[in-house]
Enzyme design. Structure first.
Site, PDB file in Angstrom:
ATOM      1  N   HIS A 160       3.789   2.555  12.488  1.00 33.52           N
ATOM      2  CA  HIS A 160       2.948   3.753  12.696  1.00 33.52           C
ATOM      3  C   HIS A 160       3.609   4.813  13.579  1.00 33.52           C
ATOM      4  O   HIS A 160       2.930   5.672  14.127  1.00 33.52           O
ATOM      5  CB  HIS A 160       1.590   3.402  13.299  1.00 33.52           C
ATOM      6  N   ASP A 176       3.004  -6.561   3.190  1.00 35.76           N
ATOM      7  CA  ASP A 176       2.650  -5.463   4.101  1.00 35.76           C
ATOM      8  C   ASP A 176       2.920  -5.878   5.541  1.00 35.76           C
ATOM      9  O   ASP A 176       2.095  -5.686   6.425  1.00 35.76           O
ATOM     10  CB  ASP A 176       1.172  -5.062   3.904  1.00 35.76           C
ATOM     11  N   HIS A 225       0.816  -1.221   0.000  1.00 34.22           N
ATOM     12  CA  HIS A 225       0.000   0.000   0.000  1.00 34.22           C
ATOM     13  C   HIS A 225       0.846   1.266   0.000  1.00 34.22           C
ATOM     14  O   HIS A 225       1.866   1.352   0.658  1.00 34.22           O
ATOM     15  CB  HIS A 225      -1.050   0.002   1.115  1.00 34.22           C
ATOM     16  N   GLU A 236      -4.842   1.995   2.587  1.00 37.36           N
ATOM     17  CA  GLU A 236      -4.970   0.818   3.449  1.00 37.36           C
ATOM     18  C   GLU A 236      -5.153   1.235   4.908  1.00 37.36           C
ATOM     19  O   GLU A 236      -5.920   0.631   5.645  1.00 37.36           O
ATOM     20  CB  GLU A 236      -3.721  -0.071   3.323  1.00 37.36           C
ATOM     21  N   GLU A 237      -4.439   2.305   5.292  1.00 32.60           N
ATOM     22  CA  GLU A 237      -4.360   2.640   6.722  1.00 32.60           C
ATOM     23  C   GLU A 237      -5.672   3.081   7.347  1.00 32.60           C
ATOM     24  O   GLU A 237      -5.993   2.685   8.449  1.00 32.60           O
ATOM     25  CB  GLU A 237      -3.292   3.724   6.950  1.00 32.60           C
ATOM     26  N   ASP A 292       6.220   0.331   6.492  1.00 34.07           N
ATOM     27  CA  ASP A 292       4.754   0.290   6.353  1.00 34.07           C
ATOM     28  C   ASP A 292       4.295   1.430   5.459  1.00 34.07           C
ATOM     29  O   ASP A 292       4.013   2.498   5.938  1.00 34.07           O
ATOM     30  CB  ASP A 292       4.113   0.365   7.736  1.00 34.07           C
TER      31      ASP A 292
END
Ligand SMILES: [Zn+2]
Length: 457
Positions: free
Chosen positions: A424, A354, A280, A326-327, A292
């Site tokens: 994140h 991912d 993503h 995606e997030e 990520d």
């Protein structure tokens, strides 16, 4: 004679199968050599992290990432590069969050917090309230409305270190970030603080999406660093905290236009059988989104580049897809499957990376029995690359919606030990990625894609 014929054909079958395997292993070695000698995944990742930077859906960074990965796919030699329009949620953090605990002796302690993605902001003057700590939902429910109403709920759930695969611990702890705010709001809470989903103690709060439940009040929600959570918990149990103040400036704007980016090599024999491989494109706003999921994107682009550079003409169509959103919405993956459903093609396999750009260990797959058996036949080809842990179950968020089309879903499973430390958080930067590990991941993904392209699934 009657007995000899089946015996001979059986032996021939063994020989041909053996030959097939060895020619496949030679081809995979060729692809591996190409990626390790001339790979561009690492330099593309550097560009994505350092020149583009954070790329949350709807942001200028995301728009630039669309443009730049389309360029990378063209440079990789894709036959066609397509943009699939897709509306995405547009959440913005605004100014840096402020969190303070006022102690009974009048002292103030800074709380190291960040707003959770998709959360509403506080009123302009913030919220101030008593705090109540719970370890889990059972404790919350036990407290009930009378002890929660008008307060800020602090979910201090520690990720369970006993799970060897950190994704399991993440999945278990993730419910407090996702459902915690609405569960607390249902009992009258006015705000939520969630302990960061990380197995290590440090000062970096991790963001991530929360999900408000329909019909429940939407209350502000933040994550606190793991060190901050431990410190706050001690103060609370010592009965030293009088009140907590939180000020966040985030808001959800109107949906914004964006795109999935798709680069294709057209299949030479079965162009209507499509293999999807991707990661993503969006990342959280706090990070460069290296692991990520910059790594999944550049690995997918690298597959196109390596096959083209080697002059390999895959029998089936290969699409490298940079999924958007995606997030905090999964709109890109949903849109891709929606368009796939309308195309008169067969989407035979989806492969997603991912889970970070760390050393690949193997694959997890959600497929029917026949597809699973075919995948498992190839397992030994991955032994030389250390990626032969083949497990039933797995896939990826973005490719998930393809399952309704009968597509076999495969997820790359890298080593999981370090991923959650930086997931994140602002520590998810280019420097945290190893070039060799990244290339090894691209290699085994390319091998899987190559095998499916040649033999089908
Ligand atoms: Zn991700």
């Amino acid at each position: 004679m009657k007995r000899i014929i089946p015996l001979v054909s059986f032996l021939l079958m063994i020989i041909f199968q053996g030959f097939g395997q060895s020619s496949d292993s030679l081809m995979i070695k060729k692809i591996s050599d190409e990626i390790f000698m001339n790979g561009t995944a690492y330099s593309n990742l550097k560009y994505l992290c350092k020149k583009v930077g954070p790329r949350l859906s709807g942001s200028a960074g995301a728009a630039l990432a669309v443009e730049q990965t389309a360029r990378m796919l063209r440079e990789a030699g894709a036959d066609t590069v397509m943009l699939q329009p897709c509306m995405v949620p547009h959440w913005v953090r605004g100014d840096k969050e402020i969190g303070k605990a006022t102690l009974v002796d009048g002292k103030k302690i800074d709380l190291n917090i960040v707003a959770l993605g998709n959360a509403v902001g506080t009123p302009a003057n913030g919220i101030t309230a008593e705090i109540v700590e719970v370890k889990n939902f059972q404790e919350l429910e036990k407290l009930g409305t009378e002890n929660v109403k008008g307060k800020i709920v602090f979910y201090n759930y520690r990720m369970d270190p006993r799970y060897i695969n950190t994704f399991q611990a993440y999945g278990e702890a993730g419910v407090y970030r996702g459902a915690g705010p609405s569960r607390a709001a249902a009992l009258g809470a006015i705000g939520v603080i969630v302990r960061t989903l990380s197995p290590v103690l440090d000062d970096h709060p991790h963001t991530g999406a929360t999900r408000y439940e329909e019909g429940k009040p939407k209350i502000p929600a933040v994550a606190i660093s793991t060190n901050g959570a431990v410190e706050l918990s001690i103060l609370i149990s010592d009965k030293k905290v009088k009140s907590v103040y939180i000020k966040t400036n985030c808001q959800m704007l109107e949906d914004a236009p964006s795109f999935n980016v798709v680069g294709e090599i057209r299949g030479s024999e079965f162009p209507d059988e499509v293999i999807t491989v991707g990661g993503h494109l969006d990342s959280w706003d706090l990070a460069e989104g290296a692991h990520d999921d910059g790594t999944g994107c550049v690995q997918s682009i690298e597959i196109i580049r390596a096959l083209k550079a080697l002059g390999i003409k895959p029998k089936r169509t290969i699409r490298a897809v940079m999924f958007i959103n995606e997030e905090n919405g999964l709109r890109g993956g949903t849109k891709y499957a929606e368009i796939a459903k309308q195309e008169s093609k067969k989407f035979i396999m989806g492969l997603e990376s991912d889970a970070g750009g760390f050393t690949p260990r193997g694959f997890g797959y959600s497929a029917n029995e026949k597809q699973s058996a075919t995948i498992e036949k190839w397992q030994s080809l991955f032994v030389p690359y250390g990626a032969s842990e083949f497990k039933r179950g797995g896939g990826g968020a973005d490719i998930g919606p393809l399952r309704n089309l009968g597509t076999a879903l495969i997820g790359l499973n890298p080593d999981s030990q370090r991923y959650m430390d930086l997931h994140h958080a602002k520590t998810d930067v280019f420097e945290a990625v190893s070039e060799r590990e990244l290339n090894l991941g691209a290699t085994v993904m390319a091998a899987m894609v190559y095998l499916v392209a040649q033999y089908g699934l």
